[in-house]
Structure formats: structure tokens, C-alpha cells
Scaffold this motif. Sequence first.
Motif, PDB file in Angstrom:
ATOM      1  N   MET A   1       9.048  17.076  65.201  1.00  0.00           N
ATOM      2  CA  MET A   1       8.887  18.405  64.615  1.00  0.00           C
ATOM      3  C   MET A   1      10.255  19.043  64.344  1.00  0.00           C
ATOM      4  O   MET A   1      11.181  18.889  65.137  1.00  0.00           O
ATOM      5  N   PRO A   2      10.392  19.767  63.208  1.00  0.00           N
ATOM      6  CA  PRO A   2      11.653  20.464  62.928  1.00  0.00           C
ATOM      7  C   PRO A   2      11.941  21.520  63.980  1.00  0.00           C
ATOM      8  O   PRO A   2      11.032  22.112  64.567  1.00  0.00           O
ATOM      9  N   THR A   3      13.221  21.744  64.250  1.00  0.00           N
ATOM     10  CA  THR A   3      13.633  22.781  65.181  1.00  0.00           C
ATOM     11  C   THR A   3      13.427  24.155  64.539  1.00  0.00           C
ATOM     12  O   THR A   3      13.248  24.260  63.319  1.00  0.00           O
ATOM     13  N   PRO A   4      13.456  25.247  65.342  1.00  0.00           N
ATOM     14  CA  PRO A   4      13.338  26.588  64.755  1.00  0.00           C
ATOM     15  C   PRO A   4      14.389  26.864  63.688  1.00  0.00           C
ATOM     16  O   PRO A   4      14.100  27.528  62.686  1.00  0.00           O
TER      17      PRO A   4
ATOM     18  N   ARG B   1      13.768  27.682  59.621  1.00  0.00           N
ATOM     19  CA  ARG B   1      14.357  28.785  58.847  1.00  0.00           C
ATOM     20  C   ARG B   1      14.922  28.278  57.524  1.00  0.00           C
ATOM     21  O   ARG B   1      14.749  28.906  56.482  1.00  0.00           O
ATOM     22  N   TRP B   2      15.633  27.148  57.583  1.00  0.00           N
ATOM     23  CA  TRP B   2      16.194  26.581  56.355  1.00  0.00           C
ATOM     24  C   TRP B   2      15.085  26.150  55.398  1.00  0.00           C
ATOM     25  O   TRP B   2      15.166  26.382  54.186  1.00  0.00           O
ATOM     26  N   LEU B   3      14.050  25.514  55.944  1.00  0.00           N
ATOM     27  CA  LEU B   3      12.936  25.084  55.101  1.00  0.00           C
ATOM     28  C   LEU B   3      12.229  26.276  54.478  1.00  0.00           C
ATOM     29  O   LEU B   3      11.834  26.241  53.306  1.00  0.00           O
ATOM     30  N   PHE B   4      12.059  27.343  55.247  1.00  0.00           N
ATOM     31  CA  PHE B   4      11.405  28.538  54.737  1.00  0.00           C
ATOM     32  C   PHE B   4      12.246  29.173  53.637  1.00  0.00           C
ATOM     33  O   PHE B   4      11.722  29.631  52.613  1.00  0.00           O
ATOM     34  N   THR B   5      13.564  29.188  53.844  1.00  0.00           N
ATOM     35  CA  THR B   5      14.466  29.730  52.826  1.00  0.00           C
ATOM     36  C   THR B   5      14.351  28.946  51.528  1.00  0.00           C
ATOM     37  O   THR B   5      14.217  29.526  50.437  1.00  0.00           O
ATOM     38  N   LEU B   6      14.397  27.618  51.638  1.00  0.00           N
ATOM     39  CA  LEU B   6      14.292  26.778  50.447  1.00  0.00           C
ATOM     40  C   LEU B   6      12.919  26.924  49.794  1.00  0.00           C
ATOM     41  O   LEU B   6      12.795  26.909  48.556  1.00  0.00           O
ATOM     42  N   GLY B   7      11.891  27.090  50.629  1.00  0.00           N
ATOM     43  CA  GLY B   7      10.548  27.285  50.076  1.00  0.00           C
ATOM     44  C   GLY B   7      10.426  28.572  49.281  1.00  0.00           C
ATOM     45  O   GLY B   7       9.813  28.596  48.203  1.00  0.00           O
ATOM     46  N   LEU B   8      11.010  29.637  49.789  1.00  0.00           N
ATOM     47  CA  LEU B   8      10.974  30.907  49.061  1.00  0.00           C
ATOM     48  C   LEU B   8      11.741  30.803  47.749  1.00  0.00           C
ATOM     49  O   LEU B   8      11.282  31.287  46.705  1.00  0.00           O
ATOM     50  N   LEU B   9      12.920  30.178  47.796  1.00  0.00           N
ATOM     51  CA  LEU B   9      13.699  30.014  46.571  1.00  0.00           C
ATOM     52  C   LEU B   9      12.939  29.167  45.553  1.00  0.00           C
ATOM     53  O   LEU B   9      12.949  29.453  44.348  1.00  0.00           O
ATOM     54  N   GLY B  10      12.266  28.121  46.026  1.00  0.00           N
ATOM     55  CA  GLY B  10      11.462  27.298  45.126  1.00  0.00           C
ATOM     56  C   GLY B  10      10.314  28.071  44.521  1.00  0.00           C
ATOM     57  O   GLY B  10      10.006  27.907  43.325  1.00  0.00           O
ATOM     58  N   SER B  11       9.693  28.941  45.321  1.00  0.00           N
ATOM     59  CA  SER B  11       8.584  29.753  44.811  1.00  0.00           C
ATOM     60  C   SER B  11       9.051  30.710  43.724  1.00  0.00           C
ATOM     61  O   SER B  11       8.360  30.926  42.725  1.00  0.00           O
TER      62      SER B  11
ATOM     63  N   VAL C   1      25.962  31.820  57.184  1.00  0.00           N
ATOM     64  CA  VAL C   1      25.670  30.385  57.189  1.00  0.00           C
ATOM     65  C   VAL C   1      24.644  29.977  58.239  1.00  0.00           C
ATOM     66  O   VAL C   1      24.174  28.830  58.216  1.00  0.00           O
ATOM     67  N   LEU C   2      24.282  30.882  59.144  1.00  0.00           N
ATOM     68  CA  LEU C   2      23.308  30.556  60.176  1.00  0.00           C
ATOM     69  C   LEU C   2      22.042  31.382  59.987  1.00  0.00           C
ATOM     70  O   LEU C   2      22.095  32.537  59.541  1.00  0.00           O
ATOM     71  N   PRO C   3      20.879  30.811  60.309  1.00  0.00           N
ATOM     72  CA  PRO C   3      19.611  31.528  60.109  1.00  0.00           C
ATOM     73  C   PRO C   3      19.523  32.804  60.930  1.00  0.00           C
ATOM     74  O   PRO C   3      20.094  32.912  62.013  1.00  0.00           O
ATOM     75  N   GLY C   4      18.801  33.771  60.387  1.00  0.00           N
ATOM     76  CA  GLY C   4      18.518  35.009  61.103  1.00  0.00           C
ATOM     77  C   GLY C   4      19.386  36.173  60.720  1.00  0.00           C
ATOM     78  O   GLY C   4      18.949  37.313  60.763  1.00  0.00           O
TER      79      GLY C   4
ATOM     80  N   PRO D   1      14.786  39.360  59.185  1.00  0.00           N
ATOM     81  CA  PRO D   1      15.562  38.185  59.645  1.00  0.00           C
ATOM     82  C   PRO D   1      14.744  36.897  59.669  1.00  0.00           C
ATOM     83  O   PRO D   1      14.554  36.284  60.707  1.00  0.00           O
ATOM     84  N   VAL D   2      14.245  36.468  58.499  1.00  0.00           N
ATOM     85  CA  VAL D   2      13.391  35.281  58.463  1.00  0.00           C
ATOM     86  C   VAL D   2      14.032  34.124  57.711  1.00  0.00           C
ATOM     87  O   VAL D   2      13.522  33.004  57.754  1.00  0.00           O
ATOM     88  N   THR D   3      15.138  34.364  57.007  1.00  0.00           N
ATOM     89  CA  THR D   3      15.772  33.299  56.245  1.00  0.00           C
ATOM     90  C   THR D   3      17.258  33.261  56.566  1.00  0.00           C
ATOM     91  O   THR D   3      17.739  33.951  57.473  1.00  0.00           O
ATOM     92  N   VAL D   4      17.994  32.474  55.812  1.00  0.00           N
ATOM     93  CA  VAL D   4      19.444  32.360  55.983  1.00  0.00           C
ATOM     94  C   VAL D   4      20.122  33.377  55.068  1.00  0.00           C
ATOM     95  O   VAL D   4      20.025  33.284  53.841  1.00  0.00           O
ATOM     96  N   ALA D   5      20.759  34.389  55.670  1.00  0.00           N
ATOM     97  CA  ALA D   5      21.522  35.407  54.937  1.00  0.00           C
ATOM     98  C   ALA D   5      20.690  36.112  53.867  1.00  0.00           C
ATOM     99  O   ALA D   5      21.228  36.574  52.865  1.00  0.00           O
ATOM    100  N   GLY D   6      19.378  36.207  54.081  1.00  0.00           N
ATOM    101  CA  GLY D   6      18.534  36.917  53.131  1.00  0.00           C
ATOM    102  C   GLY D   6      18.154  36.136  51.896  1.00  0.00           C
ATOM    103  O   GLY D   6      17.421  36.647  51.043  1.00  0.00           O
ATOM    104  N   TRP D   7      18.633  34.887  51.764  1.00  0.00           N
ATOM    105  CA  TRP D   7      18.293  34.069  50.598  1.00  0.00           C
ATOM    106  C   TRP D   7      16.781  33.852  50.539  1.00  0.00           C
ATOM    107  O   TRP D   7      16.128  33.630  51.541  1.00  0.00           O
ATOM    108  N   GLY D   8      16.242  33.907  49.359  1.00  0.00           N
ATOM    109  CA  GLY D   8      14.811  33.713  49.168  1.00  0.00           C
ATOM    110  C   GLY D   8      14.063  35.027  49.196  1.00  0.00           C
ATOM    111  O   GLY D   8      13.373  35.390  48.235  1.00  0.00           O
ATOM    112  N   VAL D   9      14.207  35.775  50.295  1.00  0.00           N
ATOM    113  CA  VAL D   9      13.578  37.097  50.380  1.00  0.00           C
ATOM    114  C   VAL D   9      14.186  38.031  49.339  1.00  0.00           C
ATOM    115  O   VAL D   9      13.471  38.753  48.629  1.00  0.00           O
TER     116      VAL D   9
END
Length: 312
Positions: free
Chosen positions: A2-5, A9-19, A88-91, A246-254
Motif C-alpha cells: 500500500m502507498p504511504t500517506p 498525497r502525491w497521487l491525490f495531487t496528480l489526480g486533481l491535476l489530471g481531472s 516540495v513536501l505534502p501538506g 492541506p490535502v495536496t503538495v503546495a496547493g497544486w491541483g486544488v
Amino acid sequence: MMPTPVAWRWLFTLGLLGSVAVVLDLDELWQQLRRLPPSLLLPAFLLTGVQVALSAWRWRFTAQRLGLRLPYGRAVREYYLASFLNQVLPGGVVGDVGRAWRHSQHTDHKRGAVHAVVIERLSGQLALLLVVVAALWWLAPASDLFPGEPALWLLLISVGVMVAAWLIRRSRRAGHYLANLHRDLSRTLFGWRVFAIQLGTSLLVLASYLALFLVLAQQAGYLASGAPWLLVAALCSLLLLSMVIPVTVAGWGVREGAAAVLWPLAGLPAEQGVALSVGYGILVLVSSTPGLVVLVWGQAKPGLAQATERGG
């Protein structure tokens, strides 16, 4: 496995950007991004320097009100490092946690060192909230961007805050901590003089953030093409608010998702808003690199022995 927390965060960021990419005209977005010249790096570094200088002074002022000594040069270096780590770090708060921890290592007032960072950041969020409320008040009558009376939104927010405070106070341990926090807040934020200093400094910091957005918009030709600068500033204040989550990396995606929604509601192309958001994210990341220099050259030591001596 399983991916780490952090990986989530990185996957969620990339998912939002993809959306966001799915709903945009990518060719048009690329054309908008090409309108942003590399020369923007110079004003970005200058404005970021102003932000760090003011923010470090605000942190030092807050620490001094709590009886802690924090040399200004050390505060600037630590703030650059925290800004880089937050990019550069999540949150978006890891850098602030780090500078609070380092500030607390060689003092018997560890809670005060932590509160200095918490209250200094809180001052910035209060300034952002005031500007966002003013932006909503201005936007609501002029468009369908935010239907309903702004007073209703303020009431709902106030009720939510009061309910949250009541629930927290139900815990004796939390109540004891809040009593200590209230005492430190009274020394650093409450009261006309300290509040005016904190709010004034935080508004200047916020103005530098919005100035970077406006420089981007001006260089891309958006202001000349009919988008009023006040409208762009109001919309960008909402982008800054979205980055608080604080759900992505540096606010990217949101941030990009918020831009894709807000700009069309204001009668502007979504691609312009997302281009501004992406350009802002890149410029802020690049202009935080002095923090990498601090990290590499070992200026941020495990403790701030000289910086955390109790003041008189």
C-alpha cells in the motif's frame, strides 16, 4: 504494498491535476502558458524576498512577545527553508513544523516556541480571511459567482467556529491547552496595538502574493484584454484561500481546480485562470530555492541555540 500517506498525497495531487486537464482545452492552456515570459522570475524573486522579510519579522515580533529571542537573520534563513519545504513536501506545513521544532530545542519555553509559529501563521490566515470576505462582498452583487447574501456566509462560518470551539472545550485536556493558548494569544495578537501590527504586516505579505498574480496577469496580457485588475485580484484571493486546505503538495491541483471553476463563473476563460495558477505555482517554487541553499549548506542547524534564549 500500500502507498504511504505521503505517496497518497502525491497521487491525490496528480489526480486533481489530471481531472482539471480533462475539462480544459489543453491546446489553449498551452498557448496561455506560452504568454508568460521567463523574465517574470525577477519580480518573483523580488516579491518573494519581500514576503520572507516581512514574514520573518512577524515571526520574530511574535516570539519576542512571548519572551523568546530570535535574531532576524536566523528568522529569515529559517523562513526561506520552511517555504522551500512547504513547496516540495505534502501538506504545506512541514516547513513550519520544522522551524517551530528547531526553535524549541534549546529553550525551556518549548510551548511558546511552537505558539510563536502557530500564532504568526494564524495572523496571516486572519488577514486572508478579511480580504476574502471583502472579495466575496464585492463579487456577489456583480455576478452569480456567489449567490446569496455575504452576511449569510459570515453567519454560517461564525456558527461553525463556535460549534467547533464548544466541542473542543468538552475535553478537559484540550480546555487546559486552550487556556494556555489564550494567554499567549492575548500577548501576541489580542489588543489594539499588537493586533494592528500583526494585521498590518500580514496584509502587506498578502498584498505581495496578490501582486505576483497581477504581474503574471499583466505580462500575459489579461489585464489589457478586458479583465479588470480588481476582479483578477479578488479571484486570486480565493485561489490563495483554496491553498489553505492541506490535502495536496503546495496547493497544486486544488488551486488549479478552483481556477477552472471560478474564472468561467466570472465570465473569463477557464484556461486563463489555470494558466495564472500554474504560473504562480512555478514561480513560487523557483523563488523558494534560497531555502534549498540554506538546507544544502547546513545553515539550518538542529537547534537554534542562540536564537531561542529567553529575552528579558
